[in-house]
Design a protein around this motif. Structure first.
Motif, PDB file in Angstrom:
ATOM      1  N   SER A   4       0.670  -1.149   0.008  1.00  0.00           N
ATOM      2  CA  SER A   4      -0.048   0.252  -0.190  1.00  0.00           C
ATOM      3  C   SER A   4       1.020   1.259  -0.050  1.00  0.00           C
ATOM      4  CB  SER A   4      -0.883   0.035   1.222  1.00  0.00           C
ATOM      5  OG  SER A   4      -1.662   1.211   1.118  1.00  0.00           O
ATOM      6  N   LEU A   5       0.733   2.205  -0.802  1.00  0.00           N
ATOM      7  CA  LEU A   5       1.013   3.449  -0.904  1.00  0.00           C
ATOM      8  C   LEU A   5       0.288   4.574  -0.220  1.00  0.00           C
ATOM      9  CD1 LEU A   5       2.564   3.530  -4.461  1.00  0.00           C
ATOM     10  CD2 LEU A   5       3.730   2.721  -2.498  1.00  0.00           C
ATOM     11  N   THR A   6      -0.912   4.334   0.358  1.00  0.00           N
ATOM     12  CA  THR A   6      -1.756   5.288   0.944  1.00  0.00           C
ATOM     13  C   THR A   6      -1.841   4.788   2.358  1.00  0.00           C
ATOM     14  OG1 THR A   6      -3.804   4.025   0.183  1.00  0.00           O
ATOM     15  CG2 THR A   6      -2.879   5.851  -1.271  1.00  0.00           C
ATOM     16  N   SER A   7      -1.552   3.851   2.789  1.00  0.00           N
ATOM     17  CA  SER A   7      -1.691   3.305   4.411  1.00  0.00           C
ATOM     18  C   SER A   7      -0.655   2.841   4.753  1.00  0.00           C
ATOM     19  CB  SER A   7      -3.122   2.883   4.716  1.00  0.00           C
ATOM     20  OG  SER A   7      -3.007   1.560   3.849  1.00  0.00           O
ATOM     21  N   ALA A 115       0.106  13.941  -1.171  1.00  0.00           N
ATOM     22  CA  ALA A 115      -0.843  14.303  -2.122  1.00  0.00           C
ATOM     23  C   ALA A 115      -1.628  12.815  -2.323  1.00  0.00           C
ATOM     24  CB  ALA A 115      -0.360  14.945  -3.072  1.00  0.00           C
ATOM     25  N   ASN A 116      -0.584  11.918  -2.584  1.00  0.00           N
ATOM     26  CA  ASN A 116      -1.411  10.549  -2.890  1.00  0.00           C
ATOM     27  C   ASN A 116      -2.300   9.987  -2.053  1.00  0.00           C
ATOM     28  OD1 ASN A 116      -1.182   8.132  -4.942  1.00  0.00           O
ATOM     29  ND2 ASN A 116      -0.291   7.212  -3.367  1.00  0.00           N
ATOM     30  N   VAL A 117      -1.662  10.334  -0.564  1.00  0.00           N
ATOM     31  CA  VAL A 117      -2.586   9.686   0.277  1.00  0.00           C
ATOM     32  C   VAL A 117      -3.909  10.508   0.275  1.00  0.00           C
ATOM     33  CG1 VAL A 117      -3.005   9.877   2.895  1.00  0.00           C
ATOM     34  CG2 VAL A 117      -0.699   9.019   1.904  1.00  0.00           C
ATOM     35  N   ALA A 118      -3.986  11.851  -0.161  1.00  0.00           N
ATOM     36  CA  ALA A 118      -5.185  12.493  -0.173  1.00  0.00           C
ATOM     37  C   ALA A 118      -6.232  11.933  -1.252  1.00  0.00           C
ATOM     38  CB  ALA A 118      -4.706  14.140  -0.496  1.00  0.00           C
ATOM     39  N   TYR A 119      -5.736  11.852  -2.203  1.00  0.00           N
ATOM     40  CA  TYR A 119      -6.502  11.207  -3.531  1.00  0.00           C
ATOM     41  C   TYR A 119      -6.574  10.087  -3.772  1.00  0.00           C
ATOM     42  CZ  TYR A 119      -6.793  16.294  -4.760  1.00  0.00           C
ATOM     43  OH  TYR A 119      -7.203  17.497  -4.700  1.00  0.00           O
ATOM     44  N   GLN A 121      -4.640   8.297  -5.995  1.00  0.00           N
ATOM     45  CA  GLN A 121      -4.348   8.003  -7.277  1.00  0.00           C
ATOM     46  C   GLN A 121      -3.614   6.774  -7.513  1.00  0.00           C
ATOM     47  OE1 GLN A 121      -5.703   9.593  -9.747  1.00  0.00           O
ATOM     48  NE2 GLN A 121      -4.531   8.479 -11.167  1.00  0.00           N
ATOM     49  N   TYR A 122      -2.626   6.496  -6.685  1.00  0.00           N
ATOM     50  CA  TYR A 122      -1.906   5.237  -6.687  1.00  0.00           C
ATOM     51  C   TYR A 122      -1.892   4.602  -5.461  1.00  0.00           C
ATOM     52  CZ  TYR A 122      -0.416   7.385 -11.040  1.00  0.00           C
ATOM     53  OH  TYR A 122      -0.149   7.934 -12.153  1.00  0.00           O
ATOM     54  N   PRO A 123      -3.042   3.490  -5.317  1.00  0.00           N
ATOM     55  CA  PRO A 123      -3.136   2.791  -3.948  1.00  0.00           C
ATOM     56  C   PRO A 123      -2.131   1.980  -3.642  1.00  0.00           C
ATOM     57  CG  PRO A 123      -4.685   2.152  -5.435  1.00  0.00           C
ATOM     58  CD  PRO A 123      -3.908   3.213  -6.255  1.00  0.00           C
ATOM     59  N   THR A 124      -1.434   1.318  -4.644  1.00  0.00           N
ATOM     60  CA  THR A 124      -0.412   0.182  -4.366  1.00  0.00           C
ATOM     61  C   THR A 124       0.802   0.474  -5.176  1.00  0.00           C
ATOM     62  OG1 THR A 124      -1.438  -1.140  -6.212  1.00  0.00           O
ATOM     63  CG2 THR A 124      -2.348  -1.468  -3.821  1.00  0.00           C
ATOM     64  N   LEU A 125       1.736  -0.250  -4.858  1.00  0.00           N
ATOM     65  CA  LEU A 125       3.052  -0.171  -5.789  1.00  0.00           C
ATOM     66  C   LEU A 125       2.666  -0.664  -7.310  1.00  0.00           C
ATOM     67  CD1 LEU A 125       6.017   0.289  -6.094  1.00  0.00           C
ATOM     68  CD2 LEU A 125       6.536  -1.788  -5.231  1.00  0.00           C
ATOM     69  N   GLY A 405     -14.820   9.847   3.115  1.00  0.00           N
ATOM     70  CA  GLY A 405     -13.869  10.380   2.365  1.00  0.00           C
ATOM     71  C   GLY A 405     -14.313  11.840   1.600  1.00  0.00           C
ATOM     72  N   GLY A 406     -13.276  12.316   0.802  1.00  0.00           N
ATOM     73  CA  GLY A 406     -13.496  13.478   0.158  1.00  0.00           C
ATOM     74  C   GLY A 406     -13.471  13.485  -1.320  1.00  0.00           C
ATOM     75  N   HIS A 407     -12.757  14.231  -1.979  1.00  0.00           N
ATOM     76  CA  HIS A 407     -12.934  14.334  -3.691  1.00  0.00           C
ATOM     77  C   HIS A 407     -11.727  13.513  -3.997  1.00  0.00           C
ATOM     78  CE1 HIS A 407     -15.126  15.612  -7.108  1.00  0.00           C
ATOM     79  NE2 HIS A 407     -13.925  15.853  -7.799  1.00  0.00           N
ATOM     80  N   SER A 408     -11.948  12.204  -3.878  1.00  0.00           N
ATOM     81  CA  SER A 408     -10.636  11.161  -4.077  1.00  0.00           C
ATOM     82  C   SER A 408     -11.340   9.801  -4.590  1.00  0.00           C
ATOM     83  CB  SER A 408      -9.902  11.021  -2.646  1.00  0.00           C
ATOM     84  OG  SER A 408     -10.878  10.364  -1.758  1.00  0.00           O
ATOM     85  N   TRP A 409     -10.168   8.960  -4.823  1.00  0.00           N
ATOM     86  CA  TRP A 409     -10.366   7.486  -5.021  1.00  0.00           C
ATOM     87  C   TRP A 409     -11.267   6.779  -3.892  1.00  0.00           C
ATOM     88  CZ3 TRP A 409     -11.326   5.738  -9.699  1.00  0.00           C
ATOM     89  CH2 TRP A 409     -10.782   6.608 -10.619  1.00  0.00           C
ATOM     90  N   GLN A 410     -11.052   7.207  -2.673  1.00  0.00           N
ATOM     91  CA  GLN A 410     -11.305   6.514  -1.585  1.00  0.00           C
ATOM     92  C   GLN A 410     -13.014   6.384  -1.858  1.00  0.00           C
ATOM     93  OE1 GLN A 410     -10.777   8.438   2.262  1.00  0.00           O
ATOM     94  NE2 GLN A 410     -12.010   7.016   3.449  1.00  0.00           N
TER      95      GLN A 410
END
Length: 432
Positions: A4-7, A115-119, A121-125, A405-410
């Protein structure tokens, strides 16, 4: 590759290394601490203010949905860049200079990670390195033959072969604007396991998935992990899933995207409602049983487009999912600028295609949809609720869903994946 790149540890490590790097860049003798660093801090603050003015007031790179705390990371990145040369000159020895370069890199990567955590965009490697549309060989076309059986394959009548692939395929295709003249870029197609099986399922339903702005069809596979989402759905339903077609919405070299309208900036609506479905029927033999097999879904800009298409072409798209869309098409200059740029100043021409205006005058008893909003989306939550209220008042069978979540892939990813069972029933794959 599923790291994971977001958590978890990666964003924590990126933030920690960035903070350590910034400390190194700010550390030095008294003269450096009292003169160089304060001026660099003031420069970073000024640069951040200029970035805000340029991005949000002059060039409209993003709107109020942009997380404001990311400006803090921008300030850190600017500060690191401003201190690069002074810290390099201060360093003694090759190791100290290497550490300076690594520190600047760490600060910038920390800002990018934030920024990636916020949106998301790339959840994993894997999402960072994978390129969609790289399935081996050309897209397996299934040309429409006059008089062929168009009975849809469903869970009730389809028995998959024993050697059916576990995964579907993603392919790059060119869908010409035969009727619209629309200049489209490369589109992507997801074909489920049942489609690529031998013998294959026949006449599967179609989902048109629309991306955001800025963005490309590939974003659905990176941030939205669309192939995995659809493969997981297919695994639960004998390999059956909709054929998913992801058109390019950028209009080729046109700086003014079509907004999924027919206007001076291109006939984007006709392209999506006529050219794309015709190509799919002729080349994939999908969606042949009628409009009940067709749906459109999108996020952000694409969510706005999904409502536009459902309202302007209800006989083509009687099913839609609007994820974090706007209440109407828009451009940075506002409604009047849109009317001038797209319709030569004719406000009535815009109103004739604007979904909210049409919903006030017409009813849509055969249309069903889902409007998804992010709980923390300060801009598009309220606008989505306006769309929901208008659609409900116009007789649509519509649901409103609020996700964390917000305006994001979440929100965007779950807005589709959580509703695939509803979509499968609506499109006829699953029983009612």
């Amino acid at each position: 590759m599923n790291l994971s790149l977001t958590s978890g540890p990666v964003p924590v490590l990126a933030l920690s290394l960035g903070a350590a790097g910034l400390c190194w860049l700010c550390w030095g003798p008294r003269r450096y601490l009292t003169r160089v660093v304060p001026f660099a801090v003031m420069g970073a603050l000024a640069g951040t203010v200029l970035l805000f003015v340029a991005a949000e007031l002059l060039l409209s790179w993003w709107d109020a949905s942009f997380p404001r705390y990311l400006y803090l990371y921008s300030a850190g990145g600017i500060l690191a860049l401003l201190l690069t040369v002074p810290r390099w000159r201060l360093a003694r020895g090759i190791l100290a200079r290497i550490l300076t370069v690594l520190s600047v890199t760490a600060v910038l990567l920390g800002a990018v990670s934030a920024a990636n955590v916020a949106y998301g965009q790339y959840p994993t490697l894997q999402s960072l390195v994978d390129s969609p549309g790289d399935s081996s060989g050309a897209v397996p076309l299934r040309k429409l033959v006059p008089g062929q059986d168009t009975t849809p394959s469903t869970e009730a009548n389809w028995t998959p072969p024993s050697d059916m692939p576990a995964e579907g395929g993603v392919y790059e295709v060119q869908i010409p604007g035969a009727v619209s003249g629309y200049a489209a870029g490369t589109s992507l197609v997801y074909l489920p396991p049942a489609y690529v099986a031998s013998p294959p399922a026949q006449n599967l339903p179609v989902l048109i998935a629309l991306h955001g702005q800025p963005g490309t069809p590939a974003d659905w596979f990176a941030g939205g992990q669309l192939q995995q989402v659809m493969d997981d759905f297919a695994a639960q339903h004998n390999g059956l899933a909709p054929v998913v077609v992801l058109p390019d919405l950028s209009g080729g070299s046109n700086a003014n995207w079509s907004l999924c309208l027919d206007s001076k900036q291109g006939r984007g609506a006709t392209y999506l409602a006529e050219d794309v479905p015709a190509w799919i029927k002729d080349n994939l033999s999908a969606g042949l049983a009628g409009p009940q097999q067709w749906a459109v879904a999108g996020y952000s800009y694409g969510g706005t487009c999904s409502v536009q298409l459902a309202v302007n072409f209800p006989d083509t798209f009687p099913t839609f999912i609007d994820i974090s869309g706007e209440n109407q098409p828009t451009i940075p200059g506002g409604v009047q600028s849109l009317v001038n740029t797209y319709f030569g100043g004719d406000a009535s021409a815009f109103a004739a295609q604007n979904a909210l205006d049409i919903l006030k005058k017409q009813t849509f008893p055969n249309t069903a949809g889902i409007v998804v909003v992010g709980k923390d989306d300060g801009v598009y939550n309220g606008q989505g609720r306006q769309v929901y209220d208008a659609a409900k008042a116009a007789g649509m069978d519509v649901q409103l869903q609020e996700l964390p979540g917000g305006h994001s892939w979440q929100v965007w990813k779950e807005g589709l994946s959580d509703n695939l069972d509803w979509l499968g029933r609506r499109l006829g794959i699953l029983g009612q």
